[in-house]
Design a protein around this motif. Structure first.
Motif, short mmCIF file in Angstrom:
data_model
loop_
_atom_site.label_atom_id
_atom_site.label_comp_id
_atom_site.label_asym_id
_atom_site.label_seq_id
_atom_site.Cartn_x
_atom_site.Cartn_y
_atom_site.Cartn_z
N ARG A 48 0.84 -1.21 0.00
CA ARG A 48 0.00 0.00 0.00
C ARG A 48 0.87 1.25 0.00
O ARG A 48 0.65 2.19 -0.76
CB ARG A 48 -0.92 0.01 1.23
CG ARG A 48 -2.21 -0.77 1.05
CD ARG A 48 -3.22 -0.40 2.15
NE ARG A 48 -2.78 -0.83 3.47
CZ ARG A 48 -2.98 -2.05 3.96
NH1 ARG A 48 -3.63 -2.96 3.27
NH2 ARG A 48 -2.56 -2.38 5.18
N THR A 49 1.88 1.25 0.87
CA THR A 49 2.75 2.42 0.98
C THR A 49 3.50 2.65 -0.33
O THR A 49 3.58 3.79 -0.82
CB THR A 49 3.75 2.22 2.15
OG1 THR A 49 3.00 2.15 3.34
CG2 THR A 49 4.75 3.35 2.23
N ALA A 50 4.03 1.58 -0.89
CA ALA A 50 4.80 1.72 -2.14
C ALA A 50 3.91 2.26 -3.25
O ALA A 50 4.35 3.10 -4.05
CB ALA A 50 5.40 0.39 -2.53
N ALA A 51 2.64 1.80 -3.28
CA ALA A 51 1.73 2.30 -4.32
C ALA A 51 1.49 3.80 -4.13
O ALA A 51 1.41 4.56 -5.10
CB ALA A 51 0.41 1.53 -4.26
N GLU A 52 1.38 4.23 -2.87
CA GLU A 52 1.14 5.66 -2.60
C GLU A 52 2.37 6.52 -2.93
O GLU A 52 2.24 7.68 -3.29
CB GLU A 52 0.74 5.85 -1.13
CG GLU A 52 -0.69 5.38 -0.85
CD GLU A 52 -0.95 5.14 0.65
OE1 GLU A 52 -1.95 4.48 0.95
OE2 GLU A 52 -0.16 5.60 1.48
N LEU A 53 3.57 5.94 -2.76
CA LEU A 53 4.79 6.73 -2.96
C LEU A 53 5.35 6.62 -4.38
O LEU A 53 6.26 7.37 -4.75
CB LEU A 53 5.88 6.28 -1.97
CG LEU A 53 5.56 6.40 -0.48
CD1 LEU A 53 6.78 6.00 0.36
CD2 LEU A 53 5.12 7.81 -0.12
N ALA A 54 4.80 5.67 -5.16
CA ALA A 54 5.42 5.35 -6.45
C ALA A 54 5.57 6.56 -7.36
O ALA A 54 6.57 6.67 -8.09
CB ALA A 54 4.60 4.26 -7.16
N GLY A 55 4.63 7.49 -7.29
CA GLY A 55 4.69 8.66 -8.18
C GLY A 55 5.83 9.61 -7.85
O GLY A 55 6.16 10.49 -8.66
N LEU A 56 6.44 9.45 -6.70
CA LEU A 56 7.46 10.41 -6.26
C LEU A 56 8.83 10.12 -6.85
O LEU A 56 9.70 11.00 -6.88
CB LEU A 56 7.59 10.39 -4.72
CG LEU A 56 6.36 10.82 -3.93
CD1 LEU A 56 6.60 10.62 -2.44
CD2 LEU A 56 6.05 12.28 -4.22
N GLY A 57 9.07 8.88 -7.25
CA GLY A 57 10.39 8.54 -7.76
C GLY A 57 10.55 7.04 -7.91
O GLY A 57 9.57 6.29 -7.90
N LYS A 58 11.81 6.62 -8.05
CA LYS A 58 12.08 5.21 -8.32
C LYS A 58 12.12 4.44 -7.01
O LYS A 58 12.99 4.64 -6.17
CB LYS A 58 13.44 5.10 -9.03
CG LYS A 58 13.64 3.79 -9.73
CD LYS A 58 14.92 3.75 -10.54
CE LYS A 58 15.11 2.34 -11.10
NZ LYS A 58 16.45 2.04 -11.54
N CYS A 59 11.12 3.56 -6.80
CA CYS A 59 11.16 2.77 -5.57
C CYS A 59 10.85 1.30 -5.83
O CYS A 59 10.16 0.95 -6.78
CB CYS A 59 10.25 3.34 -4.49
SG CYS A 59 8.51 3.34 -4.83
N GLY A 60 11.41 0.46 -4.99
CA GLY A 60 11.17 -0.98 -5.04
C GLY A 60 10.78 -1.45 -3.65
O GLY A 60 10.93 -0.71 -2.68
N THR A 61 10.27 -2.67 -3.56
CA THR A 61 9.88 -3.20 -2.25
C THR A 61 10.48 -4.58 -2.03
O THR A 61 10.74 -5.32 -2.98
CB THR A 61 8.34 -3.33 -2.11
OG1 THR A 61 7.86 -4.22 -3.13
CG2 THR A 61 7.66 -2.00 -2.21
N LEU A 62 10.68 -4.90 -0.78
CA LEU A 62 11.10 -6.24 -0.40
C LEU A 62 10.43 -6.56 0.93
O LEU A 62 10.68 -5.89 1.94
CB LEU A 62 12.62 -6.28 -0.26
CG LEU A 62 13.26 -7.64 -0.04
CD1 LEU A 62 12.93 -8.63 -1.16
CD2 LEU A 62 14.79 -7.49 0.07
N ALA A 63 9.53 -7.56 0.89
CA ALA A 63 8.81 -7.94 2.12
C ALA A 63 9.57 -9.04 2.83
O ALA A 63 9.64 -10.17 2.35
CB ALA A 63 7.40 -8.40 1.76
N LEU A 64 10.19 -8.69 3.92
CA LEU A 64 10.87 -9.71 4.73
C LEU A 64 11.07 -9.20 6.16
O LEU A 64 10.97 -8.00 6.43
CB LEU A 64 12.21 -10.11 4.11
CG LEU A 64 13.23 -9.05 3.71
CD1 LEU A 64 13.85 -8.36 4.88
CD2 LEU A 64 14.32 -9.71 2.86
N ASP A 65 11.37 -10.15 7.01
CA ASP A 65 11.71 -9.84 8.39
C ASP A 65 13.23 -9.67 8.45
O ASP A 65 13.97 -10.59 8.05
CB ASP A 65 11.25 -11.00 9.29
CG ASP A 65 11.40 -10.68 10.77
OD1 ASP A 65 12.44 -10.12 11.15
OD2 ASP A 65 10.47 -10.98 11.53
#
Ligand SMILES: NC(=O)c1ccc[n+]([C@@H]2O[C@H](COP(=O)([O-])OP(=O)(O)OC[C@H]3O[C@@H](n4cnc5c(N)ncnc54)[C@H](O)[C@@H]3O)[C@@H](O)[C@H]2O)c1
Length: 265
Positions: A48-65
């Motif tokens: 959700r956060t990445a989708a909201e921030l995506a328009g701001l610049g180049k971002c990627g996600t990694l879901a882990l502990d």
């Protein structure tokens, strides 16, 4: 936001980026033109956060502990694979403490230290070779003012944050000659899900002490911390290393303000 404080193409890893301080830091760095890998164990919130921030610049996600054995290498690989470098590491993921010592069970003590301190050691270790090879790096560890003062009812947390400060200074000493700086940020009470939960369970004197009885008579906002991190991770902060930047509205520096003593606390 166009800003010359960061060389174009800089890349950051921010842990605990799904919400709270980590999210605000990721948002701020993206606005500064930095590519950001957002890491968090809460995959749904992270998306959700990445989708909201995506328009701001180049971002990627990694879901882990971050405490998983494979996490440090997975983070290094994903950042290098997606962005080609790791210039900035913000070790922000952390969990709250729980009990005074006589009520603390040892597994809980270990768990808090595992997330807040040991994982930071392992992730930093995985990222350092890339920074050393590049001759550039900015590391910021998210400590807490409680690492300086102690923390009533949460010695596990305070110890983990004090340890982070010592780790930070040691990193600064060991890697300055590689162009790598290491600093810690030590926030006071900041409006995030973690702090709101904590404040809701604490007595009135504690809440008043944290929110009102200090020079800046308000709770901190995540953006207050993100601004400090943005400075410490910028190209222009290259001569600032081994520092603990307290962001607490003056609470630690002033302790108590005499004109508040007459109030009913
Ligand atoms: N909010 C405050 O008042 C305050 C004050 C001082 C220090 N801090 C520190 O700031 C950091 C962020 O706190 P916050 O208030 O934003 O907390 P938060 O609980 O709102 O957010 C923390 C994020 O980190 C993630 N996380 C926790 N453990 C993780 C793990 N093992 N692996 C991957 N992700 C993990 C959570 O899923 C969450 O998204 C923490 O290190 C905290 O100790 C916060």
């Amino acid at each position: 936001m166009t800003n010359s404080r960061f060389r174009p193409g800089r890349v950051a890893i921010v842990t605990g980026a799904a919400q709270g301080l980590g999210r605000a830091i990721a948002e701020r760095l993206l606005k500064e033109g930095v590519g950001v890998l957002l890491v968090d164990r809460n995959g749904e919130q992270l998306d959700r956060t990445a989708a909201e921030l995506a328009g701001l610049g180049k971002c990627g996600t990694l879901a882990l502990d971050v405490t998983e054995e494979s996490a440090p290498e997975a983070m290094r690989e994903r950042a290098m694979g997606t962005f080609g470098s790791i210039d900035i590491l913000v070790n922000n993921a952390g969990v709250a403490g729980s009990r005074p010592v006589h009520e603390m069970d040892e597994p809980r003590w270990r768990q808090v230290l595992e997330v807040n301190l040991n994982a930071v050691f392992r992730v930093t270790k995985a990222v350092l070779p890339a920074m050393m090879a590049a001759g550039y790096g900015r590391i910021v560890n998210m400590a807490s003012m409680t690492g300086l003062t102690g923390f009533r009812g949460s010695s596990d947390y305070a110890v983990s944050k004090a340890g982070l400060m010592a780790l930070t200074r040691s990193l600064a000493a060991d890697y300055g000659s590689y162009g790598i700086t290491a600093n810690a940020v030590a926030p006071g009470a900041i409006r995030t899900p973690l702090a709101e939960k904590l404040l809701a369970t604490r007595p009135k004197w504690y809440v008043r002490g944290n929110l009102e009885i200090k020079p800046v008579e308000r709770i901190g906002e995540p953006e207050d911390v993100a601004a400090a991190v943005a400075y410490l991770t910028s190209d222009e902060a290259g001569y600032v290393s081994g520092h603990v930047l307290v962001v607490d509205g003056g609470l630690t520096a002033t302790h108590f303000l005499p004109d508040h003593f007459s109030d009913e606390v």
